[in-house]
Design a protein around this motif. Sequence first.
Motif, PDB file in Angstrom:
ATOM      1  N   GLU A 125      56.354 103.015  44.195  1.00 21.91           N
ATOM      2  CA  GLU A 125      56.215 104.033  45.240  1.00 21.91           C
ATOM      3  C   GLU A 125      55.832 103.402  46.572  1.00 21.91           C
ATOM      4  O   GLU A 125      55.524 104.090  47.524  1.00 21.91           O
ATOM      5  CB  GLU A 125      55.202 105.097  44.806  1.00 21.91           C
ATOM      6  CG  GLU A 125      53.735 104.662  44.787  1.00 21.91           C
ATOM      7  CD  GLU A 125      53.355 103.797  43.571  1.00 21.91           C
ATOM      8  OE1 GLU A 125      54.238 103.484  42.742  1.00 21.91           O
ATOM      9  OE2 GLU A 125      52.180 103.407  43.477  1.00 21.91           O
ATOM     10  N   ARG A 126      55.831 102.078  46.605  1.00 24.43           N
ATOM     11  CA  ARG A 126      55.573 101.249  47.790  1.00 24.43           C
ATOM     12  C   ARG A 126      54.107 101.186  48.173  1.00 24.43           C
ATOM     13  O   ARG A 126      53.631 100.184  48.665  1.00 24.43           O
ATOM     14  CB  ARG A 126      56.409 101.685  48.996  1.00 24.43           C
ATOM     15  CG  ARG A 126      57.878 101.455  48.727  1.00 24.43           C
ATOM     16  CD  ARG A 126      58.764 102.014  49.800  1.00 24.43           C
ATOM     17  NE  ARG A 126      60.151 101.990  49.331  1.00 24.43           N
ATOM     18  CZ  ARG A 126      61.039 102.923  49.604  1.00 24.43           C
ATOM     19  NH1 ARG A 126      60.693 103.945  50.363  1.00 24.43           N
ATOM     20  NH2 ARG A 126      62.250 102.834  49.143  1.00 24.43           N
ATOM     21  N   GLY A 127      53.387 102.287  48.006  1.00 20.03           N
ATOM     22  CA  GLY A 127      51.942 102.240  48.208  1.00 20.03           C
ATOM     23  C   GLY A 127      51.521 101.906  49.624  1.00 20.03           C
ATOM     24  O   GLY A 127      50.541 101.208  49.843  1.00 20.03           O
ATOM     25  N   ILE A 128      52.269 102.424  50.610  1.00 25.58           N
ATOM     26  CA  ILE A 128      51.839 102.227  51.997  1.00 25.58           C
ATOM     27  C   ILE A 128      50.722 103.231  52.293  1.00 25.58           C
ATOM     28  O   ILE A 128      50.826 104.409  51.965  1.00 25.58           O
ATOM     29  CB  ILE A 128      53.027 102.448  52.967  1.00 25.58           C
ATOM     30  CG1 ILE A 128      54.153 101.471  52.638  1.00 25.58           C
ATOM     31  CG2 ILE A 128      52.580 102.314  54.407  1.00 25.58           C
ATOM     32  CD1 ILE A 128      53.776 100.022  52.676  1.00 25.58           C
ATOM     33  N   TYR A 129      49.653 102.767  52.915  1.00 18.00           N
ATOM     34  CA  TYR A 129      48.495 103.637  53.168  1.00 18.00           C
ATOM     35  C   TYR A 129      48.697 104.427  54.456  1.00 18.00           C
ATOM     36  O   TYR A 129      48.993 103.854  55.504  1.00 18.00           O
ATOM     37  CB  TYR A 129      47.236 102.793  53.307  1.00 18.00           C
ATOM     38  CG  TYR A 129      46.858 102.058  52.060  1.00 18.00           C
ATOM     39  CD1 TYR A 129      46.099 102.669  51.070  1.00 18.00           C
ATOM     40  CD2 TYR A 129      47.275 100.754  51.854  1.00 18.00           C
ATOM     41  CE1 TYR A 129      45.760 101.989  49.915  1.00 18.00           C
ATOM     42  CE2 TYR A 129      46.935 100.069  50.708  1.00 18.00           C
ATOM     43  CZ  TYR A 129      46.176 100.692  49.741  1.00 18.00           C
ATOM     44  OH  TYR A 129      45.843 100.018  48.602  1.00 18.00           O
TER      45      TYR A 129
END
Lengths: 295, 235
Positions: free
Chosen positions: B89-93
């Motif tokens: 899910e890429r996990g960009i904050y």
Amino acid sequence: MTDFFGVPLPALFGQLVLGLVNGSFYAVLSLGLAVIFGMLNIINFAHGALYMMGALFTWMFMEYLGIGYWWSLVLAPLSVGIIGIAIERLLLQWLYKLDHLYGLLLTFGLALILEGFFRHLYGVAGQPYSIPDELSGAINLGFMFLPKYRAWIIFASLAVCLVTWYVIEKTRLGAYLRAATENPALTQAFGINVPLMVMLTYGFGVGLAGLAGVLAAPATQVGPLMGSNLIITVFAVVVIGGMGSILGSILTGLGLGLIEGLTKVFYPEASATVVFIIMAIVLMFRPAGLFGREK
Amino acid sequence: MSGTEYLRVSDLHAFYGESHILHGIDFTVRKGECISLLGRNGAGRTTTLRAIMGLTGKRTGSIMLNGREVINMASHRIAQLGVGYCPEERGIYSSLSCEENLLLPPQVGSGGMSLDELYEMFPNLKERRNSQGTRLSGGEQQMLAMARILRTGAKLLLLDEISEGLAPVIVQKLGEIIRTLKERDYTIVLVEQNFRFAAPLADRMFVVEHGQIAAEIAQHELQDKLPYLQEMLGV
């Protein structure tokens, strides 16, 4: 002009300063609650009891050890923070995966135990704590006398709030905190020791409550119930401001303190309830609070 | 391909709560090798990566990383041994800017790429460094998720579905990046749905089916095994 809608100006300014003083306590306490909630997902009902312990430690340090105000300003929040870390390790860490309700019940129970303990030791009557010499007296501003200690509370609280805000929003450590708040598992998978950060965050959050307690000690009666009197209003402040935002909890705290002060001047009968009336109105239009984000 | 063994997964079982997802996964990756885990959705490829990172529930079996057993380690300790993880899910904050996202993962080894090098490799990220992380386009977010683990000095990269949902030109760019990383001796595990993306890059491919490795196919066997693969992957 010496009055404003029939209220003498010195009285008006006096109440405004008092409002800001109360607002400062609201701000520091709700800031701690917001930081803790963000990271631990726990609504820390023990916050008021830990604030009380900050004040009581200050008094005890003086009474039993002869340690003065300035040292207490460091030592009392530190002691409260260490107690917080012990609470987190022993109790709270088992609750993170459960519903908010469990954390709320546990910390509420803790608050009752802590208050009961100190009540057993010292009774319900407050202990007096005198203002340190450097901060006693007042400054004549021309239009009013400003008690130095009240100015100090406002200054110290604002400074602490701003430093906390800066660290969280603008530094590397703050980026870790924000990341761990948003996605703890992934943040840990990057090599950041999230459980350690969670523990220290709780220690820091309740340390803030302890600091508010030290600031309050000379301004009020130091007693086991001082926390529970304040914490209900602080929770209303948090609900109004919304849980998500650091700056939001600071601004809401100060703002509501001011509104409360003004209410005392213009319609004293409502001064104890005005915060809750505002809470009801805010909840009608913005259920997540003024600065909160709806999930 | 005869490098030393870098990652050995043996008899790996993993659970999410009560559900038993992995049923004894076995595979090895040699140092400097790029392997790919292929399979249908739900076969257990993502769970395999998550289990290596310590992000699943209970795990049993063995995961040897550069000669150390990590099956019981907390995930931050595993990362600190030099593993970079790029989640599906890429996990960009969203609470961090693009550059803060890039700088977030701490150093876990020596020889990571510098910020300048990364901005050269991913010029878009430089342009958008002050934007909120989640305001970036899907492709930019994927670049960011890759770039941030290249800074840390991690030598083993676990990349989950990096080509998913991206425009062909970006997928091509990602392929070039993987090639560059192979030249630089990174060890890479690619979890891919997109067989055509993974096939030219991977030295060996493993087909995952029902939480187990169903087949291993080396690059030189690829032509012969193509019909089998197409059937297994349903492409």
